[in-house]
Design an enzyme around this catalytic site. Structure first.
Site, PDB file in Angstrom:
ATOM      1  N   ASN A 155       0.865  -1.185   0.000  1.00 36.58           N
ATOM      2  CA  ASN A 155       0.000   0.000   0.000  1.00 36.58           C
ATOM      3  C   ASN A 155       0.899   1.231   0.000  1.00 36.58           C
ATOM      4  O   ASN A 155       1.474   1.575   1.030  1.00 36.58           O
ATOM      5  CB  ASN A 155      -0.904  -0.039   1.241  1.00 36.58           C
ATOM      6  CG  ASN A 155      -1.717   1.232   1.402  1.00 36.58           C
ATOM      7  OD1 ASN A 155      -1.806   2.041   0.481  1.00 36.58           O
ATOM      8  ND2 ASN A 155      -2.313   1.402   2.579  1.00 36.58           N
ATOM      9  N   TRP A 156       1.002   1.858  -1.160  1.00 36.70           N
ATOM     10  CA  TRP A 156       1.928   2.994  -1.285  1.00 36.70           C
ATOM     11  C   TRP A 156       1.394   4.259  -0.605  1.00 36.70           C
ATOM     12  O   TRP A 156       2.111   5.243  -0.484  1.00 36.70           O
ATOM     13  CB  TRP A 156       2.182   3.308  -2.768  1.00 36.70           C
ATOM     14  CG  TRP A 156       2.889   2.248  -3.543  1.00 36.70           C
ATOM     15  CD1 TRP A 156       3.069   0.921  -3.212  1.00 36.70           C
ATOM     16  CD2 TRP A 156       3.516   2.412  -4.829  1.00 36.70           C
ATOM     17  NE1 TRP A 156       3.757   0.266  -4.207  1.00 36.70           N
ATOM     18  CE2 TRP A 156       4.040   1.160  -5.212  1.00 36.70           C
ATOM     19  CE3 TRP A 156       3.671   3.503  -5.698  1.00 36.70           C
ATOM     20  CZ2 TRP A 156       4.716   0.965  -6.420  1.00 36.70           C
ATOM     21  CZ3 TRP A 156       4.333   3.312  -6.902  1.00 36.70           C
ATOM     22  CH2 TRP A 156       4.864   2.056  -7.256  1.00 36.70           C
ATOM     23  N   LYS A 157       0.118   4.234  -0.238  1.00 34.79           N
ATOM     24  CA  LYS A 157      -0.525   5.442   0.323  1.00 34.79           C
ATOM     25  C   LYS A 157      -0.287   6.625  -0.623  1.00 34.79           C
ATOM     26  O   LYS A 157      -0.293   6.443  -1.837  1.00 34.79           O
ATOM     27  CB  LYS A 157      -0.031   5.718   1.750  1.00 34.79           C
ATOM     28  CG  LYS A 157      -0.156   4.479   2.620  1.00 34.79           C
ATOM     29  CD  LYS A 157       0.011   4.749   4.075  1.00 34.79           C
ATOM     30  CE  LYS A 157       0.013   3.427   4.828  1.00 34.79           C
ATOM     31  NZ  LYS A 157      -0.035   3.596   6.259  1.00 34.79           N
TER      32      LYS A 157
ATOM     33  N   SER B 252       3.468  -2.521  10.279  1.00 36.96           N
ATOM     34  CA  SER B 252       4.923  -2.489  10.444  1.00 36.96           C
ATOM     35  C   SER B 252       5.592  -3.807  10.076  1.00 36.96           C
ATOM     36  O   SER B 252       6.525  -4.250  10.758  1.00 36.96           O
ATOM     37  CB  SER B 252       5.291  -2.054  11.871  1.00 36.96           C
ATOM     38  OG  SER B 252       4.803  -0.743  12.122  1.00 36.96           O
TER      39      SER B 252
ATOM     40  N   GLY C 120       2.921  -1.314   4.329  1.00 36.94           N
ATOM     41  CA  GLY C 120       2.924   0.121   4.064  1.00 36.94           C
ATOM     42  C   GLY C 120       4.337   0.613   3.822  1.00 36.94           C
ATOM     43  O   GLY C 120       4.897   0.459   2.741  1.00 36.94           O
ATOM     44  N   GLY C 121       4.959   1.172   4.859  1.00 33.95           N
ATOM     45  CA  GLY C 121       6.266   1.814   4.714  1.00 33.95           C
ATOM     46  C   GLY C 121       7.301   0.992   3.971  1.00 33.95           C
ATOM     47  O   GLY C 121       8.000   1.507   3.083  1.00 33.95           O
TER      48      GLY C 121
ATOM     49  N   GLY D 131       2.274   1.873  10.750  1.00 35.18           N
ATOM     50  CA  GLY D 131       3.173   3.017  10.621  1.00 35.18           C
ATOM     51  C   GLY D 131       3.846   3.426  11.925  1.00 35.18           C
ATOM     52  O   GLY D 131       4.434   4.498  12.015  1.00 35.18           O
TER      53      GLY D 131
ATOM     54  N   GLU E  86      -6.877   4.101   7.793  1.00 32.31           N
ATOM     55  CA  GLU E  86      -6.853   5.547   7.506  1.00 32.31           C
ATOM     56  C   GLU E  86      -8.160   5.995   6.860  1.00 32.31           C
ATOM     57  O   GLU E  86      -8.623   7.121   7.068  1.00 32.31           O
ATOM     58  CB  GLU E  86      -5.638   5.881   6.629  1.00 32.31           C
ATOM     59  CG  GLU E  86      -4.358   5.815   7.453  1.00 32.31           C
ATOM     60  CD  GLU E  86      -3.122   5.383   6.687  1.00 32.31           C
ATOM     61  OE1 GLU E  86      -3.098   5.487   5.452  1.00 32.31           O
ATOM     62  OE2 GLU E  86      -2.171   4.914   7.349  1.00 32.31           O
TER      63      GLU E  86
ATOM     64  N   GLU F  45      -5.214  -5.642  10.389  1.00 31.54           N
ATOM     65  CA  GLU F  45      -4.253  -4.560  10.615  1.00 31.54           C
ATOM     66  C   GLU F  45      -4.573  -3.858  11.932  1.00 31.54           C
ATOM     67  O   GLU F  45      -5.414  -2.948  11.961  1.00 31.54           O
ATOM     68  CB  GLU F  45      -4.330  -3.550   9.472  1.00 31.54           C
ATOM     69  CG  GLU F  45      -3.964  -4.116   8.121  1.00 31.54           C
ATOM     70  CD  GLU F  45      -3.393  -3.046   7.217  1.00 31.54           C
ATOM     71  OE1 GLU F  45      -2.265  -3.224   6.752  1.00 31.54           O
ATOM     72  OE2 GLU F  45      -4.051  -2.014   7.013  1.00 31.54           O
TER      73      GLU F  45
HETATM   74  C1  PEP Z   1      -0.644  -0.114   5.986  1.00 35.58           C
HETATM   75  O1  PEP Z   1      -0.677   1.055   5.661  1.00 35.58           O
HETATM   76  O2  PEP Z   1      -1.540  -0.889   5.616  1.00 35.58           O
HETATM   77  C2  PEP Z   1       0.461  -0.554   6.818  1.00 35.58           C
HETATM   78  C3  PEP Z   1       0.406  -1.753   7.337  1.00 35.58           C
HETATM   79  O3  PEP Z   1       1.491   0.340   7.022  1.00 35.58           O
HETATM   80  P1  PEP Z   1       2.922   0.004   7.724  1.00 35.58           P
HETATM   81  O4  PEP Z   1       3.418  -1.269   7.097  1.00 35.58           O
HETATM   82  O5  PEP Z   1       3.758   1.178   7.408  1.00 35.58           O
HETATM   83  O6  PEP Z   1       2.634  -0.162   9.163  1.00 35.58           O
END
Ligand code: PEP
Length: 255
Positions: A9-11, A211, A232-233, A171, A97, A165
């Protein structure tokens, strides 16, 4: 055996040049990796150009959100058909989000999930508790409610992935332990069994997100009900995302 499923998920990150560079690096690193489904969910405006960039590979594309209506006066939104036009095959629905920053309700998410499936695309439906909910011992109740409000026997399980999640892990650098995540994943599968029956529920992939990094992916993915990751990140760095994909590939039994 459920095929491991790693989604990024590049957001709201990456411009066109950066996006092409990331896809080029992933094309190279994933060329020899078999037995893992890999999905990239960039910002919607990048779906068309990236469809070209992933052509000829097994990399799939998805959107991070969609509007439930087929068309209309919804400034700033895009429909399922518009996403499908780009060649994308998945939509993430109910990301924390979207729930917490944009105020999306279970009722709206129900409409979105149904619109995505009716439009011929697949859904990653996200669920998860906040820290106060976990600390109050309400994790499974919250997740069950998010499932019951949105999924039902007439929502095609074959088009569905669920992503667990925990909001407190997204994040933040705090990851659920493999045992904590497995416990909730098993609970989710039990809930899905109540809706769809054991056979269909056993075929649904349940991703963990929060994460996920190269250093913790293998331990999470080793759990029996953790079928992949929503990242995500770490998906923004080609080497990190490739390492997570490789960790998933390690869980596939040799043919
Ligand atoms: C996400 O945005 O779905 C996510 C899991 O982010 P991160 O991996 O950065 O926690």
């Amino acid at each position: 055996m459920r095929t491991p499923f790693i989604a990024g998920n590049w957001k709201m990150h990456k411009n066109l040049v950066e996006a092409r560079e990331l896809v080029a690096a992933l094309r190279e690193s994933s060329a020899g990796v078999a037995g893992v489904d890999v999905l990239l969910c960039p910002p919607a405006y990048l779906l068309f150009p990236l469809a070209k960039a992933v052509a000829g590979t097994d990399l799939m594309l998805g959107a991070q959100n969609v509007h439930e209506a087929p068309q209309g006066a919804f400034t700033g939104e895009h429909s399922v058909a518009m996403v499908a036009d780009t060649g994308a095959t998945y939509v993430i629905i109910g990301h924390s989000e979207r729930r917490h920053v944009f105020g999306e309700t279970n009722d709206q998410l129900n409409k979105k999930v149904r619109a995505v499936i009716a439009g011929g695309l697949q859904v990653i439906y996200c669920v998860g508790e906040t820290l106060p909910q976990r600390e109050a011992g309400k994790t499974q109740a919250v997740v069950d409610e998010q499932i019951d409000a949105v999924l039902a026997a007439d929502v095609d399980a074959a088009k569905l992935t669920v992503a667990y999640e925990p909001v407190w892990a997204i994040g933040t650098g705090k990851t659920a332990s493999p045992e904590q995540a497995q416990e909730v994943h098993a609970g989710i599968r039990t809930r899905l069994t109540g809706i769809y029956g054991a056979q269909a529920a056993n075929a649904v992939r349940i991703q963990y997100g929060g994460s996920v990094k190269p250093g913790n992916a293998a331990a999470l993915l080793a759990e029996p009900d953790i079928d992949g990751a929503l990242v995500g990140g770490a998906c923004l760095v080609a080497g990190d995302f490739a390492a997570i994909i490789s960790a998933a590939a390690e869980t596939v039994p040799a043919a």
